[in-house]
Enzyme design. Structure first.
Site, short mmCIF file in Angstrom:
data_model
loop_
_atom_site.label_atom_id
_atom_site.label_comp_id
_atom_site.label_asym_id
_atom_site.label_seq_id
_atom_site.Cartn_x
_atom_site.Cartn_y
_atom_site.Cartn_z
N ARG A 16 -22.23 11.88 -4.57
CA ARG A 16 -23.22 11.01 -4.44
C ARG A 16 -23.99 10.92 -2.97
O ARG A 16 -25.03 10.71 -2.89
CB ARG A 16 -23.07 9.81 -4.78
CG ARG A 16 -22.90 9.34 -6.33
CD ARG A 16 -22.76 7.96 -6.84
NE ARG A 16 -21.29 7.52 -6.93
CZ ARG A 16 -20.84 6.44 -7.05
NH1 ARG A 16 -21.67 5.54 -7.27
NH2 ARG A 16 -19.39 6.37 -6.83
N GLN A 73 -4.11 17.24 -2.47
CA GLN A 73 -4.57 16.98 -3.95
C GLN A 73 -5.55 18.22 -4.25
O GLN A 73 -6.65 18.11 -3.92
CB GLN A 73 -5.14 15.52 -4.05
CG GLN A 73 -5.42 15.43 -5.66
CD GLN A 73 -6.05 14.04 -5.93
OE1 GLN A 73 -6.79 13.42 -5.09
NE2 GLN A 73 -6.06 13.36 -7.04
N ASN A 228 -20.22 5.17 -1.09
CA ASN A 228 -20.60 6.38 -1.90
C ASN A 228 -21.77 7.00 -1.80
O ASN A 228 -21.92 8.12 -2.51
CB ASN A 228 -20.15 5.78 -3.39
CG ASN A 228 -18.62 5.37 -3.54
OD1 ASN A 228 -17.74 6.19 -3.16
ND2 ASN A 228 -18.44 4.24 -4.00
N ARG A 333 -28.08 15.06 32.54
CA ARG A 333 -27.60 15.71 31.69
C ARG A 333 -25.94 15.96 31.93
O ARG A 333 -25.70 15.57 33.12
CB ARG A 333 -28.25 17.19 31.55
CG ARG A 333 -29.60 17.04 31.22
CD ARG A 333 -30.50 18.47 31.38
NE ARG A 333 -29.74 19.61 30.69
CZ ARG A 333 -30.15 20.90 31.15
NH1 ARG A 333 -31.21 21.13 31.74
NH2 ARG A 333 -29.45 21.77 30.34
N TYR A 366 -36.33 18.49 39.46
CA TYR A 366 -35.21 19.02 38.67
C TYR A 366 -34.05 19.60 39.65
O TYR A 366 -34.39 20.16 40.44
CB TYR A 366 -35.74 20.30 37.63
CG TYR A 366 -34.32 21.05 37.21
CD1 TYR A 366 -33.58 20.19 36.15
CD2 TYR A 366 -34.04 22.02 37.76
CE1 TYR A 366 -32.61 20.92 35.61
CE2 TYR A 366 -32.96 22.77 37.06
CZ TYR A 366 -32.28 22.00 35.98
OH TYR A 366 -31.24 22.98 35.65
N TYR A 387 -31.36 29.48 37.82
CA TYR A 387 -31.14 30.43 36.78
C TYR A 387 -32.03 31.60 37.02
O TYR A 387 -33.14 31.56 37.37
CB TYR A 387 -31.64 29.74 35.60
CG TYR A 387 -31.30 30.57 34.25
CD1 TYR A 387 -30.16 31.17 34.14
CD2 TYR A 387 -32.19 30.65 33.25
CE1 TYR A 387 -29.72 32.08 32.92
CE2 TYR A 387 -32.06 31.31 32.04
CZ TYR A 387 -30.98 32.00 31.97
OH TYR A 387 -30.68 32.82 30.84
N ALA A 423 -42.71 20.34 53.29
CA ALA A 423 -43.23 20.21 51.90
C ALA A 423 -43.94 21.61 51.60
O ALA A 423 -44.59 22.26 52.22
CB ALA A 423 -44.15 19.21 51.77
#
Length: 457
Positions: A16, A73, A228, A333, A366, A387, A423
């Site tokens: 169910r 079972q 259930n 993260r 980031y 990366y 900057a």
């Protein structure tokens, strides 16, 4: 006190639920239903716990591990048949066995202890956990004699009109004399419409043998709720969430709007912390005292110090110190470590970053795969470029560095202690201690350029 054992029924498929996930593994407040049951049983003085598994057996074993023993079972032929599978482990034991369903996540150790106590005081062979319902339609009724002992359990479909007016119902949790239980199980018949072996039949067998059968009535029907389907799952979640929130409030946590605050079962929160609406605090999170969390904040598996503010932000699997200010709209993260007195401002994202004491990234940055020292200022729009499309690289920013706005730090690179990044710079090489690094094209102004363009039109 006699030896105590526990059997958890967790072999049913749960059709169910209409789910690929095995029923007892559906979470309630961040923890699988069956884990809630095991946790409560572990608070009792139980010598052995046996979980009856069937559908999804290996996944249940992975979830519960060594917290319990297991009996398989293979064919689901009813609740009595399920308990029979524990005979190899428990069949020769003397003592009392509690049988509880793995889809009743709200049952508490205190209620099970009261059931044991009632059973032992009366010297019964079986004791039924019962509850009263305003509308008991569909439930088996408890028929007692003038001494309060149980005469029989009558299923709703078999009850007379007078019996249907009884509102004390069988919850499906029992205590049994262990030897009597396994002896009676051998006598249970499957001569019924479903062709299954039902555990309540043990009660009738014991009564026919002249044994004492009693009942303990809990005043909290909600504890006995069996899940259930998804509707019952949501109800269990609501009840559990209310219970968790009340416990935190009793321990000195302010929850502004409990109905709209979602705290999972294993979360710890210190006194005088305030939780604002819309917050979700999950997993094994530990929050110190005098913090402010939310509104609309998600924290999972984090450790947070004292007097820290996390405002409209997301933080996962990280360590956050004391006197830290995060947000709004920051994203911490996994595997980040934030020291004391740090500021992580709006639209700043950290990933696998270490942030030293007193450092700041106030806007739109980031910082990934980075080690940031103490008292570092990272200007608006700055990025650690970690990366190259195949591999991640480390950016190391030493103490007292000032990173100007819109700077790109191309990893692997080290920014020396006390240095300045102008900057708009794109840094590809290490920067020496206390140096000023400027890595941008020189500004060129072409006077009257616009007028010349206009003459060409």
């Amino acid at each position: 006190m006699s030896n105590r054992y526990a059997v958890i029924l967790a072999a049913g498929q749960g059709t169910r639920m209409k789910s690929k996930l095995y029923k007892v593994l559906h979470p309630v407040c961040g923890k699988p239903m069956v884990q809630h049951v095991v946790d409560q049983i572990s608070r009792l003085n139980i010598q052995k716990t046996v979980t009856i598994i069937g559908h999804g057996a290996e996944k249940v074993k992975v979830e519960l591990g060594g917290q319990t023993e297991y009996a398989l079972q293979e064919s689901q032929l009813g609740t009595a048949h399920a308990v029979m599978q524990a005979e190899e482990i428990l069949g020769d034991k003397d003592g009392v066995t509690i049988v509880v369903c793995g889809d009743t996540p709200l049952i508490r150790a205190e209620t099970m202890e009261a059931l044991f106590k009632q059973h032992e005081e009366v010297a019964a062979k079986a004791t039924i956990l019962t509850a009263k319902m305003e509308d008991p339609t569909g439930y088996g009724r408890i028929i007692r004699n003038e001494n309060g002992l149980v005469e029989k359990i009558v299923e709703h479909k078999d009850a007379t009109d007078a019996e249907r007016k009884i509102n004390e119902i069988n919850t499906g949790t029992y205590c049994f004399d262990n030897s009597a239980l396994f002896a009676a199980l051998k006598k249970v018949s499957n001569e019924n419409v479903q062709g299954e072996y039902y555990l309540p039949d043990v009660i009738e067998i014991l009564k026919n043998q002249g044994e004492v059968v009693t009942a303990y009535q809990t005043d909290a029907f909600e504890e006995t709720l069996g899940v259930n389907d998804r509707i019952a799952l949501a109800e269990a979640e609501r009840i559990m969430r209310t219970r968790i929130n009340k416990n935190h409030m009793r321990n000195g946590v302010t929850i502004i709007d409990p109905a709209n605050t979602y705290i999972e079962a294993d979360v710890q929160i210190g006194q005088d912390t305030i939780i604002y609406p819309g917050s979700m605090i999950k997993g094994t999170t530990v929050i110190g005292s005098d913090c402010q969390i939310g509104p609309n904040t998600e924290i999972e598996a984090c450790e947070i110090g004292n007097e820290t503010v996390v405002h409209q932000s997301v933080a996962h699997n990280s360590t956050i110190g004391s006197h830290v200010k995060i947000g709004p709209f920051a994203h911490i993260r996994p595997d980040s470590s934030i020291s004391d007195e740090v500021k992580i401002g709006n639209f700043v994202e950290l990933k696998k970053a270490v942030f030293g004491k007193g450092s700041k990234a106030s806007h739109l940055s980031y910082i990934g795969d980075a080690e940031v020292g103490n008292n570092v200022n990272i200007g608006c729009g700055s990025i650690t470029v970690n990366y190259d499309g195949k591999h991640k690289f480390l950016t190391k920013i030493e103490d007292d560095v000032f990173v100007g706005c819109n700077s790109n730090l191309i990893a692997p690179v080290t920014i020396g202690k006390g240095s300045y990044i102008a900057a708009g710079s794109t840094i590809t090489d290490d920067v020496p201690t206390e140096a000023l690094s400027v890595a941008r094209a020189r500004q060129v102004n072409k006077e009257n350029y616009v007028n010349k363009l206009n003459l060409k039109k």
